[in-house]
Design a protein around this motif. Structure first.
Motif, PDB file in Angstrom:
ATOM      1  N   SER A  33     -30.040  -2.746  -8.951  1.00  0.00           N
ATOM      2  CA  SER A  33     -30.092  -3.843  -9.911  1.00  0.00           C
ATOM      3  C   SER A  33     -31.471  -4.481  -9.870  1.00  0.00           C
ATOM      4  O   SER A  33     -32.332  -4.084  -9.086  1.00  0.00           O
ATOM      5  CB  SER A  33     -29.016  -4.892  -9.587  1.00  0.00           C
ATOM      6  OG  SER A  33     -29.246  -5.436  -8.308  1.00  0.00           O
ATOM      7  N   LYS A  55     -28.620 -11.506 -10.867  1.00  0.00           N
ATOM      8  CA  LYS A  55     -28.762 -10.052 -10.867  1.00  0.00           C
ATOM      9  C   LYS A  55     -28.650  -9.526 -12.291  1.00  0.00           C
ATOM     10  O   LYS A  55     -27.787  -9.953 -13.057  1.00  0.00           O
ATOM     11  CB  LYS A  55     -27.707  -9.413  -9.968  1.00  0.00           C
ATOM     12  CG  LYS A  55     -28.006  -9.590  -8.484  1.00  0.00           C
ATOM     13  CD  LYS A  55     -27.119  -8.721  -7.617  1.00  0.00           C
ATOM     14  CE  LYS A  55     -27.525  -8.799  -6.156  1.00  0.00           C
ATOM     15  NZ  LYS A  55     -26.700  -7.928  -5.303  1.00  0.00           N
ATOM     16  N   LYS A  57     -29.195  -5.975 -15.063  1.00  0.00           N
ATOM     17  CA  LYS A  57     -29.242  -4.517 -15.247  1.00  0.00           C
ATOM     18  C   LYS A  57     -30.370  -4.212 -16.208  1.00  0.00           C
ATOM     19  O   LYS A  57     -30.438  -4.768 -17.300  1.00  0.00           O
ATOM     20  CB  LYS A  57     -27.918  -3.999 -15.806  1.00  0.00           C
ATOM     21  CG  LYS A  57     -27.923  -2.495 -16.107  1.00  0.00           C
ATOM     22  CD  LYS A  57     -26.595  -2.035 -16.645  1.00  0.00           C
ATOM     23  CE  LYS A  57     -26.638  -0.554 -17.046  1.00  0.00           C
ATOM     24  NZ  LYS A  57     -27.018   0.322 -15.936  1.00  0.00           N
ATOM     25  N   ARG A  69     -29.798  -6.948 -19.022  1.00  0.00           N
ATOM     26  CA  ARG A  69     -28.466  -7.511 -19.270  1.00  0.00           C
ATOM     27  C   ARG A  69     -28.017  -8.260 -18.029  1.00  0.00           C
ATOM     28  O   ARG A  69     -28.081  -7.727 -16.917  1.00  0.00           O
ATOM     29  CB  ARG A  69     -27.455  -6.423 -19.614  1.00  0.00           C
ATOM     30  CG  ARG A  69     -26.031  -6.975 -19.841  1.00  0.00           C
ATOM     31  CD  ARG A  69     -25.001  -5.875 -20.021  1.00  0.00           C
ATOM     32  NE  ARG A  69     -25.304  -5.062 -21.194  1.00  0.00           N
ATOM     33  CZ  ARG A  69     -25.522  -3.755 -21.165  1.00  0.00           C
ATOM     34  NH1 ARG A  69     -25.474  -3.101 -19.990  1.00  0.00           N
ATOM     35  NH2 ARG A  69     -25.780  -3.096 -22.268  1.00  0.00           N
ATOM     36  N   SER A  70     -27.557  -9.474 -18.222  1.00  0.00           N
ATOM     37  CA  SER A  70     -27.065 -10.274 -17.100  1.00  0.00           C
ATOM     38  C   SER A  70     -25.754  -9.690 -16.583  1.00  0.00           C
ATOM     39  O   SER A  70     -24.841  -9.401 -17.361  1.00  0.00           O
ATOM     40  CB  SER A  70     -26.845 -11.728 -17.541  1.00  0.00           C
ATOM     41  OG  SER A  70     -26.160 -12.444 -16.538  1.00  0.00           O
ATOM     42  N   ARG A  71     -25.674  -9.485 -15.283  1.00  0.00           N
ATOM     43  CA  ARG A  71     -24.437  -8.973 -14.689  1.00  0.00           C
ATOM     44  C   ARG A  71     -23.371 -10.054 -14.589  1.00  0.00           C
ATOM     45  O   ARG A  71     -22.223  -9.758 -14.337  1.00  0.00           O
ATOM     46  CB  ARG A  71     -24.718  -8.390 -13.298  1.00  0.00           C
ATOM     47  CG  ARG A  71     -25.563  -7.112 -13.327  1.00  0.00           C
ATOM     48  CD  ARG A  71     -25.655  -6.490 -11.953  1.00  0.00           C
ATOM     49  NE  ARG A  71     -26.447  -5.268 -11.960  1.00  0.00           N
ATOM     50  CZ  ARG A  71     -25.951  -4.054 -12.215  1.00  0.00           C
ATOM     51  NH1 ARG A  71     -24.678  -3.917 -12.492  1.00  0.00           N
ATOM     52  NH2 ARG A  71     -26.745  -2.989 -12.190  1.00  0.00           N
ATOM     53  N   GLN A  72     -23.766 -11.326 -14.747  1.00  0.00           N
ATOM     54  CA  GLN A  72     -22.799 -12.412 -14.703  1.00  0.00           C
ATOM     55  C   GLN A  72     -22.206 -12.698 -16.084  1.00  0.00           C
ATOM     56  O   GLN A  72     -20.994 -12.691 -16.270  1.00  0.00           O
ATOM     57  CB  GLN A  72     -23.451 -13.690 -14.160  1.00  0.00           C
ATOM     58  CG  GLN A  72     -23.734 -13.684 -12.667  1.00  0.00           C
ATOM     59  CD  GLN A  72     -25.006 -12.937 -12.329  1.00  0.00           C
ATOM     60  OE1 GLN A  72     -25.990 -13.009 -13.054  1.00  0.00           O
ATOM     61  NE2 GLN A  72     -24.992 -12.210 -11.243  1.00  0.00           N
ATOM     62  N   GLY A  74     -23.208 -11.027 -19.056  1.00  0.00           N
ATOM     63  CA  GLY A  74     -23.186  -9.868 -19.952  1.00  0.00           C
ATOM     64  C   GLY A  74     -24.120 -10.013 -21.137  1.00  0.00           C
ATOM     65  O   GLY A  74     -24.128  -9.154 -22.018  1.00  0.00           O
ATOM     66  N   SER A 186     -23.299 -11.923  -6.149  1.00  0.00           N
ATOM     67  CA  SER A 186     -24.222 -12.051  -7.269  1.00  0.00           C
ATOM     68  C   SER A 186     -23.756 -13.054  -8.303  1.00  0.00           C
ATOM     69  O   SER A 186     -24.544 -13.544  -9.096  1.00  0.00           O
ATOM     70  CB  SER A 186     -24.414 -10.692  -7.951  1.00  0.00           C
ATOM     71  OG  SER A 186     -23.169 -10.182  -8.393  1.00  0.00           O
ATOM     72  N   ASN A 187     -22.444 -13.367  -8.328  1.00  0.00           N
ATOM     73  CA  ASN A 187     -21.923 -14.304  -9.313  1.00  0.00           C
ATOM     74  C   ASN A 187     -22.021 -15.711  -8.758  1.00  0.00           C
ATOM     75  O   ASN A 187     -21.391 -16.019  -7.761  1.00  0.00           O
ATOM     76  CB  ASN A 187     -20.464 -13.966  -9.633  1.00  0.00           C
ATOM     77  CG  ASN A 187     -19.942 -14.786 -10.801  1.00  0.00           C
ATOM     78  OD1 ASN A 187     -20.554 -15.765 -11.207  1.00  0.00           O
ATOM     79  ND2 ASN A 187     -18.814 -14.378 -11.336  1.00  0.00           N
TER      80      ASN A 187
END
Length: 279
Positions: A33, A55, A57, A69-72, A74, A186-187
């Motif tokens: 990531s 975090k 992508k 793209r935010s992993r939290q 989206g 990560s969230n």
């Protein structure tokens, strides 16, 4: 194969945008990531879209701008490449400074033993281990001519994974054993937060209507499991002892009243309790 060849002949000048996108996307496939190193945009400009520690992508690269793209949440957006770092194996951060490692390890969600290995931004292949303890500790990772790694010369490791596994089992000379990689949670919503302790509600006590027998009765005091107990054993014991002492002058000085026997509270004998018990 035949179809591909015919298409190449009919399209002698194919569109390069798709191949460029694939080439840019391939730069993100080898890392787990991306981690945001600083709020973007700066809070002086506007509310940040991405915050330090988030975090992401990686999707594509367009010069110094990366589409992510935010992993939290989206959500997708662009961010300058110098605002993010690639992360491998969950703990190997590419090209971040000592100061930035400290900022990341001090974020909520990291505790004692949280760690990361960082590659020097000045020199490729030069690593350091940063660990959160009472303060942030840093350990330079040396490399032998046979490419084995070590922090202490008495312990050498064939790869960084072996080093992390060893120091996760035992501190063995460093400040503490490694627990979890930096920003493993990560969230932000799931990061460590201390919940308020549960509150046990008891019915209100009206001191004007308190029956002394409830306080001074040894049977009531000894019955700790009684549902009618209005207060804890210690509080009732203290109040009962106090009332038994303060009620004596009132009984002696009362005029025109029939003599009453003194109400004496006998403190329970705790001499049989274990002397090592922690109160």
């Amino acid at each position: 194969m035949g179809n591909v060849m015919r298409q190449e002949k009919t399209n002698p000048e194919p569109d390069n945008s798709d191949s460029m996108f694939k080439a840019c996307s391939s730069t993100f496939t080898d890392c787990d990531s991306l981690v945001v190193l600083s709020d973007y945009p700066c809070r002086d400009i506007s509310e940040p879209i991405f915050k330090i520690g988030d975090k992401l992508k990686g999707l594509s690269q367009e010069g110094c701008w990366w589409k992510v793209r935010s992993r939290q949440q989206g959500t997708e957006n662009y961010i300058p490449s110098n605002y993010v770092a690639k992360v491998y194996h969950g703990w190997l951060f590419e090209g971040i400074s000592r100061q930035k490692a400290e900022e990341l390890l001090l974020l909520p969600g990291n505790g004692v033993g949280s760690f990361l290995i960082r590659e020097s931004p000045q020199e490729r292949g030069v690593y350091s281990l940063s660990v959160r303890h009472r303060t942030i500790k840093h350990y330079k990772i040396f490399r032998l001519t046979n490419s084995w790694y070590y922090i202490s010369p008495r312990l050498t490791f064939q790869c960084l994974e072996d080093m992390v596994n060893h120091y996760s089992d035992s501190s063995d000379g460093i400040c503490c054993a490694l627990s979890t990689p930096c920003l493993a949670l990560s969230n932000p919503a799931s990061r460590t937060t201390r919940e308020a302790p549960p509150v046990v509600m008891r019915h209100n006590l009206d001191w004007k209507n308190v029956n002394k027998s409830q306080l001074m009765s040894t049977g009531e005091l000894d019955n700790m499991d009684s549902k009618d107990n209005m207060m804890s054993y210690g509080v009732r014991s203290s109040i009962a002892a106090y009332l038994s002492l303060t009620s004596v002058p009132e009984l002696e000085n009362a005029k025109g009243r029939k003599k009453k026997g003194k109400s004496v509270y006998v403190m329970p004998d705790h001499s049989n309790r274990n002397a090592d018990e922690d109160y």
